[in-house]
Design a protein around this motif. Structure first.
Motif, short mmCIF file in Angstrom:
data_model
loop_
_atom_site.label_atom_id
_atom_site.label_comp_id
_atom_site.label_asym_id
_atom_site.label_seq_id
_atom_site.Cartn_x
_atom_site.Cartn_y
_atom_site.Cartn_z
N LEU A 123 0.84 -1.20 0.00
CA LEU A 123 0.00 0.00 0.00
C LEU A 123 0.87 1.25 0.00
O LEU A 123 0.58 2.22 -0.72
CB LEU A 123 -0.93 0.01 1.21
N GLY A 124 1.96 1.26 0.77
CA GLY A 124 2.88 2.39 0.75
C GLY A 124 3.48 2.58 -0.63
O GLY A 124 3.62 3.72 -1.12
N PHE A 125 3.83 1.48 -1.28
CA PHE A 125 4.40 1.53 -2.63
C PHE A 125 3.42 2.18 -3.60
O PHE A 125 3.79 3.08 -4.37
CB PHE A 125 4.73 0.10 -3.08
N GLU A 126 2.16 1.75 -3.56
CA GLU A 126 1.17 2.30 -4.50
C GLU A 126 0.87 3.76 -4.18
O GLU A 126 0.60 4.55 -5.09
CB GLU A 126 -0.10 1.46 -4.47
N HIS A 127 0.90 4.12 -2.90
CA HIS A 127 0.72 5.54 -2.57
C HIS A 127 1.85 6.37 -3.17
O HIS A 127 1.60 7.43 -3.77
CB HIS A 127 0.69 5.73 -1.06
N GLY A 128 3.08 5.90 -3.03
CA GLY A 128 4.20 6.61 -3.64
C GLY A 128 4.07 6.70 -5.14
O GLY A 128 4.37 7.73 -5.76
N TYR A 129 3.57 5.64 -5.76
CA TYR A 129 3.36 5.62 -7.21
C TYR A 129 2.32 6.68 -7.60
O TYR A 129 2.50 7.40 -8.59
CB TYR A 129 2.89 4.23 -7.63
#
Length: 758
Positions: free
Chosen positions: A469-475
């Motif tokens: 979820l953190g990865f997709e938020h950064g994306y």
């Protein structure tokens, strides 16, 4: 924590080593004297957010290789001024920054960014990785030669926080890799007062990196030249092999956890030695003077020169009257907001021919169907889809595909990520078809809708919620013109990603002026399958919504969009494929970006009544915040004795019971599709329509959960406290749902009988 263009190659890593060497030894006298006491006591994030480090004594590293936030903007943060921007702001060492500068060695511009980050030490790691991956994607950097990330960790957090392990395990996954990250561990007793012997079981804090076989360089931070050498080796490793590597900077804190701490309380023997030990600057200066490289006068001259730079910046900072949070954006969306009406939403309906085209492609087998063998069960799925297209009606999966496909047609990149998202946890999506006889042979019809469409990525993730979820938020932060979605396997699994939700998604805009259009798809609904597979904990998201329960905004034509503009995020529980389709497209149609929390169904994925005609998705149609009763009750409102407001899948249980009891003319059922921001205007309109009716809120969740505690005060505000609304549903409970099917049915029947009675 930075994502940057790797155009400076190994030379740029000198900046990293200097930053971290000084991080260990904080008594550098070349800081501006007025700021030295504060800066030397800062934590990793504070030092990473733009301060100038002088461990590279005597200017041996070129100035353009340093990430230079203008010093006057840094010093302004210490002045305690009012903000010129909206939002709550944040403490100075949580702020990000962004700068573009010329590398005079390569004569190329370099963009450097520090991602804003909270005190949850390692929560920013996957956010940086997602942002880096997105930067690589939009630049066509498939090998990580243009963009790279550097993560700065604390020793205690690196081995203690599980998200580090989760993020490490993304490093080589095809749809998540950033082609190598340099991890810098500030190993300086940063875990505050806990002795390392009591905070980890491994010999080194960096042993967690061994799970991906990353090389780990342990280096004495008292030796700047050794640090420089290690950083260059790490840079060359990353550039050559595109794999993670770790630099363990072994140092100490001269003043404990911060400038007012007394470390002798808990580490008396260590700090007796530290106080007798020369700092890094003095040690290195003495070494250079002793070997004749420089003179004592040259050392003083360099220190004085930098002191003057700081003094000038400090004087300039005094002329500022406000701090500007926008100065600290880590990735500005250039041109996105210019020339737009902030209250005008683009249409979300599309031509019916477009829907038919997407539906036909989505329901067709691969073009080389004779050679590409797919599962026989999927042939039936595709045939059922084709039948729906012919009937011009869509179920949940088809409605979603039409939302994605129409956005791809318009040039909007779509990325869907999470556990089992390719097939769908409930075997409803099937975006990726697998050859039954050939390994790794797949076909994704949504990637072949139009010859000039935008790319579509659907990616099964690792079994991680926090990091992914953190990865997709950064994306999602990198480019506003993309629809980025993360789907939980079950809605309540999102609770293991709570730090990302709390620190970044809910409050990111308020703290850091950081908008995001990320969509969280959270399967939700009481199906009698136990407490961990029922609720997405919608009450938690609603509790963090920033709209005032006692304030009815002024009514106008722009009421709905103004609410969206002012809220921190959107929470919805759609009951039809058409509304799901529209709310996804609305994410891109809005002139701004807000996170969207979507309760998605399980049983409705195949429910015969949960279907939408194409007319509800074609031109002229739009998202409905509330779906009124269009049956006999809605046609004769004066005959209605009770109005049941509800949200989500329970609507279908209520209508079935109403039909069985033959009360269609006496009980109206109104669906609140967008729960937050609350549709005050439409609730008022519906209540006024049924002037003589009893008003109730029905939900399948327990009374202390679900939407009830959120909607109750807002109903009263919408009705100007002239009428009451009562609750129908399960009693309060500690668990989200029962694990007994018999008890579930008994509770559901009680709820339905209570709601559908006059």
């Amino acid at each position: 924590m930075a994502a940057q263009e790797q155009q400076q190659s190994a030379d740029g890593q000198g900046n990293c080593s200097g930053r971290c060497a000084h991080l260990q030894l904080r008594s550098c006298r070349t800081f501006c004297q007025r700021q030295h006491r504060l800066l030397r006591g800062g934590d990793v994030q504070r030092l990473a957010s733009g301060s100038h480090f002088r461990a590279h004594l005597l200017g041996r590293v070129l100035p353009q290789q340093q990430l230079r936030k203008p010093l006057n903007q840094i010093f302004t943060q210490f002045a305690g001024l009012e903000a010129a921007d909206d939002g709550s702001g944040d403490v100075k060492y949580h702020l990000g920054t962004y700068i573009e500068r010329l590398n005079r060695v390569t004569n190329k511009n370099i963009r450097l960014a520090v991602v804003a980050n909270p005190s949850h030490l390692e929560a920013v790691d996957p956010v940086v990785q997602g942002k880096t991956r997105a930067e690589q994607f939009y630049r066509g950097d498939q090998e990580g030669k243009k963009v790279m990330s550097i993560l700065i960790h604390g020793d205690a957090a690196f081995c203690g926080q599980g998200v580090v392990y989760e993020t490490m395990h993304l490093s080589d996954l095809p749809d998540y890799t950033t082609h190598g990250t340099i991890h810098v561990v500030a190993n300086n007793q940063i875990g505050f007062t806990t002795d390392p012997r009591f905070s980890r079981s491994s010999p080194y804090c960096t042993d967690v990196a061994r799970v991906v076989n990353a090389p780990i360089f342990h280096v004495n931070a008292d030796d700047p030249e050794a640090v420089m050498h290690v950083c260059k080796v790490a840079a060359e490793w990353r550039a050559t092999f595109h794999k993670d590597c770790v630099i363990d900077l072994v140092g100490y804190r001269r003043n404990g956890h911060n400038e007012i701490d007394e470390p002798m309380f808990t580490q008396p023997l260590m700090y007796q030695k530290i106080r007798k030990h020369k700092n890094c600057l003095d040690l290195y200066a003495d070494k250079l003077i002793a070997e004749g490289t420089v003179t004592a006068e040259e050392v003083k001259s360099v220190a004085a020169k930098y002191e003057n730079i700081c003094e000038e910046a400090f004087a300039l900072a005094k002329t500022e009257t406000h701090v500007k949070y926008k100065d600290w954006l880590d990735s500005p969306w250039s041109g996105f907001f210019e020339g737009k009406d902030p209250l005008k939403v683009a249409p979300t309906g599309v031509k019916e021919e477009t829907l038919i085209h997407i539906g036909n492609r989505f329901s067709s087998p691969p073009p080389n169907a004779a050679e590409f063998v797919i599962h026989k069960g999927l042939l039936r799925v595709l045939a059922a889809r084709k039948a729906m297209v012919d009937e011009k009606v869509a179920d949940w999966a088809l409605g979603e595909a039409m939302a994605f496909g129409s956005l791809l047609k318009e040039g909007i990149h779509v990325r869907l990520s999470g556990q089992d998202v390719e097939r769908g946890t409930f075997s409803h999506r099937h975006h990726v078809l697998h050859h039954q006889l050939v390994d790794k042979a797949t076909y994704n019809s949504l990637q072949h809708m139009y010859p000039d469409q935008a790319p579509y990525s659907v990616s099964n993730s690792s079994l991680s919620e926090y990091a992914v979820l953190g990865f997709e938020h950064g994306y999602s932060m990198t480019n506003p013109n993309a629809l980025v979605l993360w789907e939980a396997q079950f809605g309540d699994f999102s609770n293991t990603a709570q730090s990302i939700i709390d620190q970044f998604i809910s409050s990111g805009q308020s703290k850091w002026v950081r908008q995001s259009g990320l969509v969280m798809l959270l399967p939700h609904g009481m199906e009698g399958i136990g407490p961990e597979h029922s609720s997405c904990r919608v009450e938690r998201f609603l509790q963090m919504s920033s709209d005032d329960p006692d304030y009815f905004p002024p009514e106008s034509d722009e009421f709905g969009v103004r609410q969206l503009h002012d809220i921190n995020w959107i929470v919805a529980n759609c009951s039809t494929p058409a509304n799901y389709y529209h709310i996804l497209r609305r994410q891109i149609a809005l002139p701004f970006r807000k996170p969207l929390i979507l309760c998605t169904p399980k049983s409705l994925l195949r429910h015969p009544e949960a279907k939408s005609p194409f007319g509800e998705m074609s031109e002229g149609s739009e998202f409905q915040r509330i779906i009124p009763d269009n049956g006999p009750a809605g046609q004769n409102p004066s005959n209605v004795k009770k109005v049941v407001f509800c949200s989500g899948r329970v609507y279908y249980d209520l209508t079935k019971t109403r039909r069985e009891k033959q009360l269609e003319g006496e009980i109206a059922i109104v669906r609140v599709e967008q729960i937050s921001p609350f549709p005050f205007d439409l609730v008022k309109e519906q209540a006024n329509l049924y002037k003589n009716a009893e008003l109730v809120w029905a939900q399948e969740e327990h009374k202390n959960q679900g939407s009830w505690t959120y909607v109750q005060p807002r109903f009263l505000t919408a009705l100007n406290h002239s009428r009451d609304v009562s609750y129908v549903g399960r009693a309060c409970g500690a668990s989200t749902a029962t694990g007994s099917k018999a008890q579930h049915i008994r509770e559901l029947n009680a709820l339905l009988n209570d709601a559908i009675s006059t």
